[in-house]
Each structure stands twice: as C-alpha cells, then as structure tokens.
Design a protein around this motif. Structure first.
Motif, PDB file in Angstrom:
ATOM      1  N   MET A   1       0.841  -1.196   0.000  1.00  0.00           N
ATOM      2  CA  MET A   1       0.000   0.000   0.000  1.00  0.00           C
ATOM      3  C   MET A   1       0.878   1.248   0.000  1.00  0.00           C
ATOM      4  SD  MET A   1      -3.057  -1.310   0.144  1.00  0.00           S
ATOM      5  CE  MET A   1      -4.166  -0.035   0.749  1.00  0.00           C
ATOM      6  N   GLU A   2       0.284   2.360  -0.414  1.00  0.00           N
ATOM      7  CA  GLU A   2       1.006   3.624  -0.356  1.00  0.00           C
ATOM      8  C   GLU A   2       1.053   4.145   1.080  1.00  0.00           C
ATOM      9  OE1 GLU A   2       0.050   5.369  -4.830  1.00  0.00           O
ATOM     10  OE2 GLU A   2      -0.545   6.491  -3.053  1.00  0.00           O
ATOM     11  N   ARG A   3       2.059   4.952   1.350  1.00  0.00           N
ATOM     12  CA  ARG A   3       2.156   5.582   2.663  1.00  0.00           C
ATOM     13  C   ARG A   3       0.994   6.541   2.855  1.00  0.00           C
ATOM     14  NH1 ARG A   3       7.868   7.969   3.548  1.00  0.00           N
ATOM     15  NH2 ARG A   3       7.232   8.987   1.612  1.00  0.00           N
ATOM     16  N   GLU A   4       0.449   6.539   4.051  1.00  0.00           N
ATOM     17  CA  GLU A   4      -0.755   7.322   4.363  1.00  0.00           C
ATOM     18  C   GLU A   4      -0.512   8.195   5.577  1.00  0.00           C
ATOM     19  OE1 GLU A   4      -5.404   6.407   5.710  1.00  0.00           O
ATOM     20  OE2 GLU A   4      -3.854   4.891   5.946  1.00  0.00           O
ATOM     21  N   GLY A   5      -0.910   9.453   5.475  1.00  0.00           N
ATOM     22  CA  GLY A   5      -0.831  10.328   6.634  1.00  0.00           C
ATOM     23  C   GLY A   5      -1.928   9.982   7.614  1.00  0.00           C
ATOM     24  N   VAL A   6      -1.586   9.863   8.879  1.00  0.00           N
ATOM     25  CA  VAL A   6      -2.542   9.484   9.918  1.00  0.00           C
ATOM     26  C   VAL A   6      -2.969  10.693  10.743  1.00  0.00           C
ATOM     27  CG1 VAL A   6      -2.909   8.053  11.955  1.00  0.00           C
ATOM     28  CG2 VAL A   6      -1.588   7.156  10.022  1.00  0.00           C
ATOM     29  N   ALA A   7      -2.008  11.437  11.261  1.00  0.00           N
ATOM     30  CA  ALA A   7      -2.293  12.588  12.106  1.00  0.00           C
ATOM     31  C   ALA A   7      -1.054  13.467  12.174  1.00  0.00           C
ATOM     32  CB  ALA A   7      -2.702  12.153  13.514  1.00  0.00           C
ATOM     33  N   ALA A   8      -1.256  14.705  12.594  1.00  0.00           N
ATOM     34  CA  ALA A   8      -0.131  15.619  12.764  1.00  0.00           C
ATOM     35  C   ALA A   8      -0.480  16.641  13.830  1.00  0.00           C
ATOM     36  CB  ALA A   8       0.223  16.317  11.454  1.00  0.00           C
ATOM     37  N   ILE A   9       0.573  17.229  14.411  1.00  0.00           N
ATOM     38  CA  ILE A   9       0.379  18.253  15.425  1.00  0.00           C
ATOM     39  C   ILE A   9       1.463  19.308  15.242  1.00  0.00           C
ATOM     40  CG2 ILE A   9       1.765  17.009  17.153  1.00  0.00           C
ATOM     41  CD1 ILE A   9      -0.257  18.088  19.270  1.00  0.00           C
ATOM     42  N   THR A  10       1.068  20.581  15.319  1.00  0.00           N
ATOM     43  CA  THR A  10       2.050  21.647  15.176  1.00  0.00           C
ATOM     44  C   THR A  10       2.746  21.907  16.501  1.00  0.00           C
ATOM     45  OG1 THR A  10       0.417  23.369  15.660  1.00  0.00           O
ATOM     46  CG2 THR A  10       0.692  22.743  13.356  1.00  0.00           C
ATOM     47  N   SER A  11       4.008  22.275  16.407  1.00  0.00           N
ATOM     48  CA  SER A  11       4.761  22.605  17.606  1.00  0.00           C
ATOM     49  C   SER A  11       4.201  23.891  18.202  1.00  0.00           C
ATOM     50  CB  SER A  11       6.237  22.789  17.264  1.00  0.00           C
ATOM     51  OG  SER A  11       6.771  21.614  16.707  1.00  0.00           O
ATOM     52  N   GLY A  12       4.321  24.016  19.507  1.00  0.00           N
ATOM     53  CA  GLY A  12       3.860  25.228  20.171  1.00  0.00           C
ATOM     54  C   GLY A  12       2.359  25.241  20.371  1.00  0.00           C
ATOM     55  N   VAL A  13       1.609  25.754  19.386  1.00  0.00           N
ATOM     56  CA  VAL A  13       0.154  25.902  19.522  1.00  0.00           C
ATOM     57  C   VAL A  13      -0.536  24.557  19.648  1.00  0.00           C
ATOM     58  CG1 VAL A  13      -1.928  26.733  18.385  1.00  0.00           C
ATOM     59  CG2 VAL A  13       0.169  28.085  18.296  1.00  0.00           C
ATOM     60  N   GLY A  14      -0.030  23.547  18.960  1.00  0.00           N
ATOM     61  CA  GLY A  14      -0.608  22.218  19.076  1.00  0.00           C
ATOM     62  C   GLY A  14      -1.855  22.013  18.229  1.00  0.00           C
ATOM     63  N   THR A  15      -1.938  22.673  17.093  1.00  0.00           N
ATOM     64  CA  THR A  15      -3.042  22.408  16.179  1.00  0.00           C
ATOM     65  C   THR A  15      -2.926  20.972  15.670  1.00  0.00           C
ATOM     66  OG1 THR A  15      -3.071  24.716  15.502  1.00  0.00           O
ATOM     67  CG2 THR A  15      -4.154  23.138  14.051  1.00  0.00           C
TER      68      THR A  15
ATOM     69  N   CYS B   1       6.882   8.246  12.586  1.00  0.00           N
ATOM     70  CA  CYS B   1       6.727   9.667  12.856  1.00  0.00           C
ATOM     71  C   CYS B   1       7.779  10.424  12.053  1.00  0.00           C
ATOM     72  CB  CYS B   1       6.808   9.995  14.335  1.00  0.00           C
ATOM     73  SG  CYS B   1       8.417   9.754  15.106  1.00  0.00           S
ATOM     74  N   ALA B   2       7.457  11.649  11.720  1.00  0.00           N
ATOM     75  CA  ALA B   2       8.340  12.446  10.893  1.00  0.00           C
ATOM     76  C   ALA B   2       8.192  13.912  11.260  1.00  0.00           C
ATOM     77  CB  ALA B   2       8.015  12.240   9.418  1.00  0.00           C
ATOM     78  N   ALA B   3       9.255  14.673  11.040  1.00  0.00           N
ATOM     79  CA  ALA B   3       9.272  16.090  11.381  1.00  0.00           C
ATOM     80  C   ALA B   3       9.300  16.943  10.122  1.00  0.00           C
ATOM     81  CB  ALA B   3      10.490  16.405  12.250  1.00  0.00           C
ATOM     82  N   ASP B   4       8.439  17.957  10.131  1.00  0.00           N
ATOM     83  CA  ASP B   4       8.395  18.942   9.060  1.00  0.00           C
ATOM     84  C   ASP B   4       9.096  20.188   9.576  1.00  0.00           C
ATOM     85  OD1 ASP B   4       5.669  20.318   7.023  1.00  0.00           O
ATOM     86  OD2 ASP B   4       7.774  20.884   7.172  1.00  0.00           O
ATOM     87  N   ARG B   5      10.168  20.591   8.912  1.00  0.00           N
ATOM     88  CA  ARG B   5      10.961  21.734   9.366  1.00  0.00           C
ATOM     89  C   ARG B   5      10.884  22.904   8.393  1.00  0.00           C
ATOM     90  NH1 ARG B   5      16.539  19.026  10.085  1.00  0.00           N
ATOM     91  NH2 ARG B   5      17.150  21.072  10.883  1.00  0.00           N
ATOM     92  N   PHE B   6       9.867  22.897   7.529  1.00  0.00           N
ATOM     93  CA  PHE B   6       9.661  24.029   6.644  1.00  0.00           C
ATOM     94  C   PHE B   6       8.888  25.116   7.393  1.00  0.00           C
ATOM     95  CE2 PHE B   6      11.222  22.801   2.501  1.00  0.00           C
ATOM     96  CZ  PHE B   6      11.421  21.427   2.647  1.00  0.00           C
ATOM     97  N   SER B   7       8.470  26.149   6.697  1.00  0.00           N
ATOM     98  CA  SER B   7       7.890  27.317   7.354  1.00  0.00           C
ATOM     99  C   SER B   7       6.471  27.082   7.834  1.00  0.00           C
ATOM    100  CB  SER B   7       7.915  28.513   6.399  1.00  0.00           C
ATOM    101  OG  SER B   7       7.187  28.221   5.220  1.00  0.00           O
ATOM    102  N   SER B   8       5.777  26.063   7.330  1.00  0.00           N
ATOM    103  CA  SER B   8       4.426  25.760   7.783  1.00  0.00           C
ATOM    104  C   SER B   8       4.239  24.250   7.725  1.00  0.00           C
ATOM    105  CB  SER B   8       3.387  26.466   6.923  1.00  0.00           C
ATOM    106  OG  SER B   8       3.476  26.023   5.576  1.00  0.00           O
ATOM    107  N   CYS B   9       3.211  23.781   8.427  1.00  0.00           N
ATOM    108  CA  CYS B   9       2.981  22.342   8.479  1.00  0.00           C
ATOM    109  C   CYS B   9       2.373  21.881   7.159  1.00  0.00           C
ATOM    110  CB  CYS B   9       2.071  21.984   9.643  1.00  0.00           C
ATOM    111  SG  CYS B   9       1.906  20.205   9.888  1.00  0.00           S
ATOM    112  N   ASN B  10       3.046  20.967   6.497  1.00  0.00           N
ATOM    113  CA  ASN B  10       2.610  20.523   5.183  1.00  0.00           C
ATOM    114  C   ASN B  10       1.963  19.141   5.199  1.00  0.00           C
ATOM    115  OD1 ASN B  10       3.770  22.655   3.175  1.00  0.00           O
ATOM    116  ND2 ASN B  10       5.415  22.264   4.617  1.00  0.00           N
ATOM    117  N   TRP B  11       1.641  18.627   6.379  1.00  0.00           N
ATOM    118  CA  TRP B  11       0.947  17.349   6.466  1.00  0.00           C
ATOM    119  C   TRP B  11      -0.335  17.436   5.669  1.00  0.00           C
ATOM    120  CZ3 TRP B  11      -3.736  15.501   8.064  1.00  0.00           C
ATOM    121  CH2 TRP B  11      -3.826  14.134   8.309  1.00  0.00           C
ATOM    122  N   PRO B  12      -0.729  16.406   4.881  1.00  0.00           N
ATOM    123  CA  PRO B  12      -0.143  15.068   4.848  1.00  0.00           C
ATOM    124  C   PRO B  12       0.893  14.850   3.742  1.00  0.00           C
ATOM    125  CG  PRO B  12      -2.235  15.026   3.721  1.00  0.00           C
ATOM    126  CD  PRO B  12      -2.036  16.445   4.193  1.00  0.00           C
ATOM    127  N   ALA B  13       1.446  15.931   3.188  1.00  0.00           N
ATOM    128  CA  ALA B  13       2.418  15.785   2.104  1.00  0.00           C
ATOM    129  C   ALA B  13       3.743  15.283   2.663  1.00  0.00           C
ATOM    130  CB  ALA B  13       2.603  17.111   1.389  1.00  0.00           C
TER     131      ALA B  13
END
Length: 125
Positions: free
Chosen positions: A43-57, A96-108
């Motif tokens: 199967m292809e990789r699937e995004g399950v969930a994400a949370i932003t640092s700090g605010v916790g969206t 789990c994986a970390a997004d270090r760009f300027s905004s949260c790009n989940w589920p990409a």
C-alpha cells in the motif's frame, strides 16, 4: 539535524488500544510539526495525524477521526498517538516524521525530511 525514535507498537485484537510515542532529539526547535504516517505491505504511505509545535493544532485522516488522538509533551520533546477502537485495517508500520519548513505541510510526506525507524502495529480480528 533532528532524530526521531518511535516506540509503543505491538499486536492487539480488534477494539483494543495502543499508544505510540515519538521522541525527538537534536535541533528540535526547528520542528514546525510532527506527523504520523503508516504504510501497509503493498500500500502507499498514508498520513494518519499531525500536530504543530507550540500551539498544538491537530490534523487527522478521516479514517482515524474519533478513534486516534495526537498530543505532545514539549518538556519531553515527545509526540504521542493514542489509538483506540483499533481495526484490522489499521495494521501497518507506523512512522513519525518532522516537518521543518515554514508551515505544516501534512499530509504531504515529501516535506517531512526527518523520519524515525518505524514501529509495527498489528490488529487481529
């Protein structure tokens, strides 16, 4: 750089629960958000969930809304994924994986440039 280590996977029966942990180390202040992804064999990789640092969206895939909860403990640099009412179709390797760009790009997933080694979740019927 950022290092991520997952733990908490295992085997459970349908309807059971597991809590996954993702411990981050290194340049953790650069993390914009942490995402959980899963991949089952063939199967292809699937995004399950994400949370932003700090605010916790938080963000969830439709397939897990109401069953999974993502949370974080900033003091421990750890993100959790509480998984309840597990189904056989939840069986997969979870990363789990970390997004270090300027905004949260989940589920990409292509924007997540630091990944853990994965932890296996197996749900039997």
């Amino acid at each position: 750089q950022v290092q991520l280590v997952e733990s908490g996977g295992g085997s459970v029966q349908a309807g059971g629960s597991l809590r996954l942990s993702c411990a981050a180390s290194g340049y953790t202040s650069s993390i914009i958000c942490v995402g959980w992804f899963r991949q089952a064999p063939g199967m292809e990789r699937e995004g399950v969930a994400a949370i932003t640092s700090g605010v916790g969206t938080t963000y969830y895939a439709d397939s897990v809304k109401g069953r999974f909860t993502i949370s974080q403990d900033n003091a421990k640099n750890t993100v959790y994924l509480q998984m309840n009412s597990l189904k056989p179709e939840d069986t997969a390797m979870y990363y789990c994986a970390a997004d270090r760009f300027s905004s949260c790009n989940w589920p990409a997933a292509r924007y997540f440039n630091n990944w853990g080694q994965g932890t296996q979740v197996t749900v039997s019927s």
